[in-house]
Each structure stands twice: as C-alpha cells, then as structure tokens.
Design a protein around this motif. Structure first.
Motif, mmCIF file in Angstrom:
data_model
loop_
_atom_site.group_PDB
_atom_site.id
_atom_site.type_symbol
_atom_site.label_atom_id
_atom_site.label_comp_id
_atom_site.label_asym_id
_atom_site.label_seq_id
_atom_site.Cartn_x
_atom_site.Cartn_y
_atom_site.Cartn_z
ATOM 1 N N ARG A 241 1.942 11.862 -3.094
ATOM 2 C CA ARG A 241 1.184 10.629 -3.363
ATOM 3 C C ARG A 241 1.489 10.139 -4.781
ATOM 4 O O ARG A 241 1.757 8.968 -5.017
ATOM 5 N N ALA A 242 1.513 11.083 -5.726
ATOM 6 C CA ALA A 242 1.758 10.704 -7.131
ATOM 7 C C ALA A 242 3.136 10.077 -7.271
ATOM 8 O O ALA A 242 3.325 9.060 -7.935
ATOM 9 N N GLU A 243 4.119 10.682 -6.590
ATOM 10 C CA GLU A 243 5.492 10.143 -6.683
ATOM 11 C C GLU A 243 5.564 8.754 -6.068
ATOM 12 O O GLU A 243 6.188 7.840 -6.613
ATOM 13 N N SER A 244 4.870 8.554 -4.946
ATOM 14 C CA SER A 244 4.965 7.229 -4.294
ATOM 15 C C SER A 244 4.279 6.177 -5.164
ATOM 16 O O SER A 244 4.713 5.051 -5.235
ATOM 17 N N MET A 245 3.191 6.612 -5.860
ATOM 18 C CA MET A 245 2.478 5.634 -6.703
ATOM 19 C C MET A 245 3.268 5.305 -7.963
ATOM 20 O O MET A 245 3.121 4.248 -8.557
ATOM 21 N N SER A 246 4.135 6.245 -8.386
ATOM 22 C CA SER A 246 4.878 6.005 -9.643
ATOM 23 C C SER A 246 6.132 5.181 -9.402
ATOM 24 O O SER A 246 6.823 4.809 -10.324
ATOM 25 N N ARG A 247 6.460 4.967 -8.109
ATOM 26 C CA ARG A 247 7.708 4.204 -7.821
ATOM 27 C C ARG A 247 7.487 2.720 -8.104
ATOM 28 O O ARG A 247 6.394 2.207 -7.830
#
Ligand SMILES: NC(=O)c1ccc[n+]([C@@H]2O[C@H](COP(=O)([O-])OP(=O)(O)OC[C@H]3O[C@@H](n4cnc5c(N)ncnc54)[C@H](O)[C@@H]3O)[C@@H](O)[C@H]2O)c1
Ligand SMILES: N[C@H](C(=O)O)[C@H](O)COP(=O)(O)O
Length: 350
Positions: free
Chosen positions: A344-350
């Motif tokens: 989730r964190a990675e998708s939000m940081s994209r």
C-alpha cells in the motif's frame, strides 16, 4: 495508540478428543514462552470439566472476540458454541457432530468478519462427523466451501504440512489411493503449484519460492517403463509452472527427494497423494509440524495430528503441534499484513 491485535480463533474440534486438553495446555504454556492470544470457540462447561479432570487451574471466561486478547493473560477466553451432549473423553458421540461443525462455521465467520486474526482448528474425527451427516472429507474441503459461500467465488484449498525440516503438500488429498491416477491432471498440479508459490510468497515471506515436484511412479516412471503419468501428466505441469516464472523442478523420484541434502534445495515439495506427502512430514517432525490450508481468503492452521481419543483426559497428550500451529498462524498473519502494508505504501508513493 494502536489497537490491540485481535486474537486467534481456536475451534473446539471433537470434544471427546484431545483438543480441549491441548487448548488448556497451550494457555498454561504462556507462562513459559510466547503464546499468541487466542479464544476457544466451543463449550465452556466442557472445557471446565476437562480442566477439572486434568487437575489444571485454568480460569475460563466467556468473552467476545474483541475482549479475548485483553483477557488472555488472566483467563482462557471462550466464545460460546455449546455441545449437544456432555462429551466423555475418549468416547466420541456423533450427537455432538452438528455442534463440532457449527463451531468451525462460527470460527470462519469470525475470521472472515475480521473479528479474529486467523483460525486454528482443533482435531476432528472424520468418521464421527460423517455419521452426523457431514458432507466433506475433512476441514480442508469444508473450509473451502465456507470461504466460497462468503467470497462468492471458487476456492481451491491446498493442504500444506509445514515443519522445521520440510514443507510439503499433496495434489490429491482425501481420496482413495485407487482414485489418485484418475484424479491427477496437469491442470490440478499447475493449480496446486501456483497456490503454494503465491502463499509462500505472501504469507511466508519467501520472495521466489522453489518447488520440488514428485513423480507418481517408482523412480518417477523410469523413463516411462514404470508408468506413464510422470512423463504425460507431471512433466508438462512442471514445464507450465516454469513458463509462469515459478522455480519448479521435477518430476523427481519421491524416494530421494526428502533426505537432508535434497531438502536444502527447495522451499516446498509437491507430492501426488496424501501419504506420499504426509509420511515424510510426520516422520521428520510429528510434534512440531503444522497443517496449513493454503488458497483460502483467511489463514488456517491446525495441529498435524488427530483426535487421539485414547489419550483424551489422561494428561499425556503433547501440545507441541497446537502451539506450533498457534505461532505459525500468528506469524503468517503478521507477514501478510506487513507485505500488504508495504504494497500500500509503495502504491501511494508512486
Ligand atoms: N487435523 C485434523 O483434524 C486431523 C488430523 C489427522 C487425523 N484426524 C482424524 O483423527 C482421528 C484419529 O486419527 P489417527 O488415529 O489416524 O491419528 P492421530 O493423530 O489421532 O493419532 C495417531 C497416533 O499419534 C498419537 N498422538 C496424536 N496426537 C498426539 C499428541 N498431541 N500427543 C501425543 N500423542 C499423540 C495417538 O495417540 C496415536 O497413537 C481420525 O478420525 C482422523 O481422521 C484429524
Ligand atoms: N490429512 C491430515 C492429516 O493427516 O494431518 C488431516 O486429516 C487434515 O484433515 P483436515 O482436512 O481436517 O485438516
């Protein structure tokens, strides 16, 4: 302040078996080591009677799933699922069949509703449940059916035996040996391999799982001279798994894939039938292996043994496998949550 972690749900299993004994022993074991908080989904009176019979000082409290984690240090929490008749240790009674089945269903509902962290099932005696009209071979198939009811989609369960020395799963589960060759298909082997690879990744944290696929016949068919299934059914499945990017090798002669050096070369073995998988699993670690159902939308573990009716109420049954099942369920839930959080964190940081 972070919310307390929810507790594990432990279904009572057959109350005439050792499940209640082991539940009490696991709760007492928290004094000596890490036992994840759990609640029994079962009959509090039957549990109290077993504690009295065994001379165990275990406070027992009826509770809600949400109260369980906070109360676990002082008492064994029980979410009530009553027996129909008072259980007698060592004397199974199919009159309790529906109560046993109901406790499993109730536990799944709690896990699917997010009110329990994962499900750990105490042993059932299949024949006792069959006599009560149970229409499934065992927990594995029943849990898949319950998951399908909730998810509204097909669920294919995989029975994995996970221990410190071996992880192994059979493609065919609770069917007669005579039916195995007919039930073995390339598609079933590929599906099993894909489920194992996916769950070893997301619930065991293994980035690129290595699978060793066994043959069916002696010497994996000896180039077709000792049976044809290895070349015609299993080898194409291995090639398909490889084409999907899964690290799979086989078909391997089953008699030389379980010694120590061979086991170092893979993360899970995939066998063709129940005992081809479970004999090495239980030979290498009867008291510390865990039965894990992969492919479900929730985590389920179980001790790798059964009801051991002759030991019930005698204070000699070992809780090791149940404790290992509790700890593995807790670890799997943590791994899955951590990986999901990272994603989730990675998708939000994209
Ligand atoms: N996960 C499950 O629900 C599960 C698993 C296996 C078998 N079963 C069922 O249990 C019933 C009895 O099966 P079984 O006799 O083949 O297997 P079992 O595992 O109940 O017993 C096999 C042997 O191991 C011993 N044993 C089992 N658990 C033990 C423990 N915790 N501590 C010490 N010794 C232990 C028993 O005394 C017996 O000698 C059958 O109806 C079977 O279907 C259920
Ligand atoms: N075949 C398993 C074993 O021998 O350990 C056990 O019977 C699993 O059954 P469930 O589907 O009830 O977990």
């Amino acid at each position: 302040m972070t919310a307390p972690r929810s507790a594990l749900a432990v279904s009572m299993g057959d109350p005439a078996g050792i499940g209640l004994d082991l539940c009490l022993a696991a709760w007492l074991a928290q004094a000596g080591g890490d036992i994840p908080a759990f609640f029994l989904v079962g009959d509090p009176d039957a549990l109290a009677a077993r504690a009295e019979l065994l001379g165990l000082a275990v406070p027992i409290e009826e509770a809600t799933p949400e109260q369980a984690a906070g109360r676990f240090g002082a008492a064994l929490p029980v979410v009530v699922a009553r027996c129909a008749v008072d259980p007698v240790p060592g004397s199974p009674d199919s009159a309790n069949g529906q109560a046993i089945i109901g406790a499993i269903r109730q536990s799944v509902e709690l896990v699917m509703a997010g009110r329990a962290r994962a499900l750990v099932t105490s042993p059932i005696a299949k024949s006792v449940l069959y006599a009560a009209g149970f229409g499934f071979p065992g927990h594995t198939e029943y849990l898949a059916a319950l998951a399908e009811e909730h998810a509204g989609a097909k669920v294919t369960p995989v029975m994995l035996l996970a221990g410190p020395h071996l992880r192994v799963a059979p493609v065919t589960i609770h069917i007669p040996l005579s039916q195995v060759p007919l039930a073995l298909t390339t598609e079933a082997i590929v599906q099993t391999g894909r489920i194992i690879a996916a769950d070893l990744n997301r619930r065991f944290g293994i980035e690129a799982p290595r699978l060793a696929i066994s043959g069916l016949n002696p010497h994996a068919g000896e180039s077709g001279t000792l049976g044809g299934e290895d070349d015609s059914i299993i080898a194409p499945a291995v090639r398909q798994l490889q084409a999907l990017g899964i690290d799979a090798v086989g078909p391997l002669p089953a008699d030389t894939m379980f010694h120590e050096e061979a086991r170092a070369g893979y993360d899970a073995a995939v066998c063709m039938y129940h005992d081809q998988a479970l004999i090495p699993a239980k030979a290498l670690g009867f008291h510390d292996s865990v039965n894990v159902t992969l492919g479900l939308p929730f985590i389920r573990t179980s001790p790798d043994h059964g009801t051991a009716f002759t030991l019930a109420g005698k204070g000699v049954a070992r809780p090791d496998s149940l404790i290992a099942a509790l700890r593995l369920a807790d670890r799997m839930a943590g791994t899955e949550a951590a990986l999901a959080g990272t994603a989730r964190a990675e998708s939000m940081s994209r």
